[in-house]
Scaffold this motif. Structure first.
Motif, PDB file in Angstrom:
ATOM      1  N   THR A  37       0.855  -1.174   0.000  1.00  0.00           N
ATOM      2  CA  THR A  37       0.000   0.000   0.000  1.00  0.00           C
ATOM      3  C   THR A  37       0.895   1.228   0.000  1.00  0.00           C
ATOM      4  O   THR A  37       2.105   1.137   0.226  1.00  0.00           O
ATOM      5  N   ILE A  38       0.308   2.354  -0.226  1.00  0.00           N
ATOM      6  CA  ILE A  38       1.070   3.594  -0.146  1.00  0.00           C
ATOM      7  C   ILE A  38       1.593   3.770   1.275  1.00  0.00           C
ATOM      8  O   ILE A  38       2.707   4.254   1.477  1.00  0.00           O
ATOM      9  N   LYS A  39       0.835   3.311   2.247  1.00  0.00           N
ATOM     10  CA  LYS A  39       1.312   3.379   3.636  1.00  0.00           C
ATOM     11  C   LYS A  39       2.614   2.601   3.783  1.00  0.00           C
ATOM     12  O   LYS A  39       3.525   3.053   4.480  1.00  0.00           O
ATOM     13  N   THR A  40       2.715   1.448   3.131  1.00  0.00           N
ATOM     14  CA  THR A  40       3.958   0.666   3.179  1.00  0.00           C
ATOM     15  C   THR A  40       5.124   1.493   2.655  1.00  0.00           C
ATOM     16  O   THR A  40       6.209   1.519   3.244  1.00  0.00           O
ATOM     17  N   LEU A  41       4.899   2.182   1.546  1.00  0.00           N
ATOM     18  CA  LEU A  41       5.953   3.018   0.975  1.00  0.00           C
ATOM     19  C   LEU A  41       6.324   4.155   1.922  1.00  0.00           C
ATOM     20  O   LEU A  41       7.502   4.438   2.137  1.00  0.00           O
ATOM     21  N   TYR A  42       5.321   4.805   2.481  1.00  0.00           N
ATOM     22  CA  TYR A  42       5.598   5.905   3.396  1.00  0.00           C
ATOM     23  C   TYR A  42       6.309   5.399   4.647  1.00  0.00           C
ATOM     24  O   TYR A  42       7.197   6.074   5.174  1.00  0.00           O
ATOM     25  N   ASP A  43       5.924   4.227   5.134  1.00  0.00           N
ATOM     26  CA  ASP A  43       6.606   3.652   6.302  1.00  0.00           C
ATOM     27  C   ASP A  43       8.089   3.464   6.021  1.00  0.00           C
ATOM     28  O   ASP A  43       8.934   3.702   6.897  1.00  0.00           O
ATOM     29  N   ALA A  58      11.932  13.878   5.076  1.00  0.00           N
ATOM     30  CA  ALA A  58      10.918  12.847   4.841  1.00  0.00           C
ATOM     31  C   ALA A  58       9.538  13.485   4.709  1.00  0.00           C
ATOM     32  O   ALA A  58       8.762  13.106   3.828  1.00  0.00           O
ATOM     33  N   ARG A  59       9.232  14.450   5.567  1.00  0.00           N
ATOM     34  CA  ARG A  59       7.925  15.127   5.501  1.00  0.00           C
ATOM     35  C   ARG A  59       7.773  15.828   4.156  1.00  0.00           C
ATOM     36  O   ARG A  59       6.735  15.735   3.519  1.00  0.00           O
ATOM     37  N   LEU A  60       8.820  16.515   3.701  1.00  0.00           N
ATOM     38  CA  LEU A  60       8.764  17.180   2.399  1.00  0.00           C
ATOM     39  C   LEU A  60       8.556  16.166   1.271  1.00  0.00           C
ATOM     40  O   LEU A  60       7.775  16.408   0.345  1.00  0.00           O
ATOM     41  N   LEU A  61       9.237  15.045   1.345  1.00  0.00           N
ATOM     42  CA  LEU A  61       9.117  14.016   0.311  1.00  0.00           C
ATOM     43  C   LEU A  61       7.710  13.419   0.288  1.00  0.00           C
ATOM     44  O   LEU A  61       7.089  13.306  -0.773  1.00  0.00           O
ATOM     45  N   VAL A  62       7.196  13.048   1.457  1.00  0.00           N
ATOM     46  CA  VAL A  62       5.848  12.469   1.522  1.00  0.00           C
ATOM     47  C   VAL A  62       4.818  13.472   1.012  1.00  0.00           C
ATOM     48  O   VAL A  62       3.928  13.122   0.226  1.00  0.00           O
ATOM     49  N   ASP A  63       4.935  14.730   1.422  1.00  0.00           N
ATOM     50  CA  ASP A  63       3.996  15.755   0.953  1.00  0.00           C
ATOM     51  C   ASP A  63       4.087  15.934  -0.564  1.00  0.00           C
ATOM     52  O   ASP A  63       3.071  16.083  -1.242  1.00  0.00           O
ATOM     53  N   SER A  64       5.305  15.905  -1.093  1.00  0.00           N
ATOM     54  CA  SER A  64       5.495  16.036  -2.541  1.00  0.00           C
ATOM     55  C   SER A  64       4.874  14.861  -3.288  1.00  0.00           C
ATOM     56  O   SER A  64       4.183  15.044  -4.297  1.00  0.00           O
ATOM     57  N   ILE A  65       5.100  13.655  -2.782  1.00  0.00           N
ATOM     58  CA  ILE A  65       4.529  12.462  -3.416  1.00  0.00           C
ATOM     59  C   ILE A  65       3.006  12.551  -3.408  1.00  0.00           C
ATOM     60  O   ILE A  65       2.350  12.291  -4.418  1.00  0.00           O
ATOM     61  N   GLU A  66       2.443  12.912  -2.269  1.00  0.00           N
ATOM     62  CA  GLU A  66       0.986  13.035  -2.172  1.00  0.00           C
ATOM     63  C   GLU A  66       0.466  14.070  -3.165  1.00  0.00           C
ATOM     64  O   GLU A  66      -0.562  13.858  -3.803  1.00  0.00           O
ATOM     65  N   GLY A  67       1.180  15.167  -3.314  1.00  0.00           N
ATOM     66  CA  GLY A  67       0.782  16.190  -4.273  1.00  0.00           C
ATOM     67  C   GLY A  67       0.779  15.656  -5.700  1.00  0.00           C
ATOM     68  O   GLY A  67      -0.153  15.913  -6.474  1.00  0.00           O
ATOM     69  N   HIS A  68       1.806  14.884  -6.038  1.00  0.00           N
ATOM     70  CA  HIS A  68       1.862  14.284  -7.379  1.00  0.00           C
ATOM     71  C   HIS A  68       0.722  13.295  -7.587  1.00  0.00           C
ATOM     72  O   HIS A  68       0.116  13.260  -8.665  1.00  0.00           O
ATOM     73  N   PHE A  69       0.445  12.487  -6.568  1.00  0.00           N
ATOM     74  CA  PHE A  69      -0.676  11.544  -6.689  1.00  0.00           C
ATOM     75  C   PHE A  69      -1.990  12.291  -6.866  1.00  0.00           C
ATOM     76  O   PHE A  69      -2.822  11.916  -7.692  1.00  0.00           O
TER      77      PHE A  69
END
Length: 182
Positions: A37-43, A58-69
């Motif tokens: 799941t995406i949670k697995t990736l974020y973990d 990590a917070r910047l990366l996760v936020d960026s990924i979520e924005g792209h999704f």
């Protein structure tokens, strides 16, 4: 010496290692449920952040990924409901005979699904619960992807292959050059 599974030897010498669970070289150490799941990736991002103490990154990366999704889903939802989602090839290792592609059971599948697209190799490697696999260029051409994600890594740089496209389609390389076979 165990050259194919050297992490045990590294641990015996006091050298710690980290490997994504789905990528573990020993199938018995992979998760019983191969679906990610995406949670697995974020973990995993948070695991690395913890190891190196880079929580802000990590917070910047996760936020960026979520924005792209979110952007990808908005584009996908803007299409007519009777239109099939775009099909995607995730091309990692370039080889004239058998390129290395994202397979059924890893982060590639999860990312493509989350973006609202169809992974052309969602059925590849199911028996071996593979995250990556080698296929033929003919198979890629038969599956006719709408989009090719070309991985550009230090050990296999996509830019090295400008001018060589073994399938009869335009492929946009990182250098913004096109190549095609006519």
């Amino acid at each position: 010496e165990n050259r194919s599974h050297c992490r045990e030897e590294l641990h015996e010498k006091g050298i710690q290692t980290y490997l994504q669970k789905p990528a573990c070289e020993l199938v018995e150490h992979r998760p019983a449920d191969p679906s990610l799941t995406i949670k697995t990736l974020y973990d995993e991002i948070w695991d690395i952040a913890s190891i190196f103490g880079v929580y802000d990154n990590a917070r910047l990366l996760v936020d960026s990924i979520e924005g792209h999704f979110n952007d990808a889903v908005a584009v996908a939802s803007g299409t007519k409901s009777d239109v099939e989602p775009i099909s995607v090839l995730w091309l990692d290792g370039w080889d004239p005979e058998t390129p290395f592609v994202g397979a059924c059971c890893g982060s590639i599948q999860t990312i493509v699904e989350k973006a609202g697209a169809k992974h052309i190799f969602d059925d590849q490697g199911v028996e071996g619960v593979k995250t990556w696999d080698s296929v033929s260029w003919d198979t890629i051409a038969e599956r006719d992807p709408d989009l090719i994600v070309l991985v550009d890594a230090s050990w296999d740089m996509a830019g090295m292959y400008n001018g060589y496209c073994p399938i009869r389609r335009n492929i946009h390389m990182p250098s913004s050059q096109q190549c095609s076979l006519n």
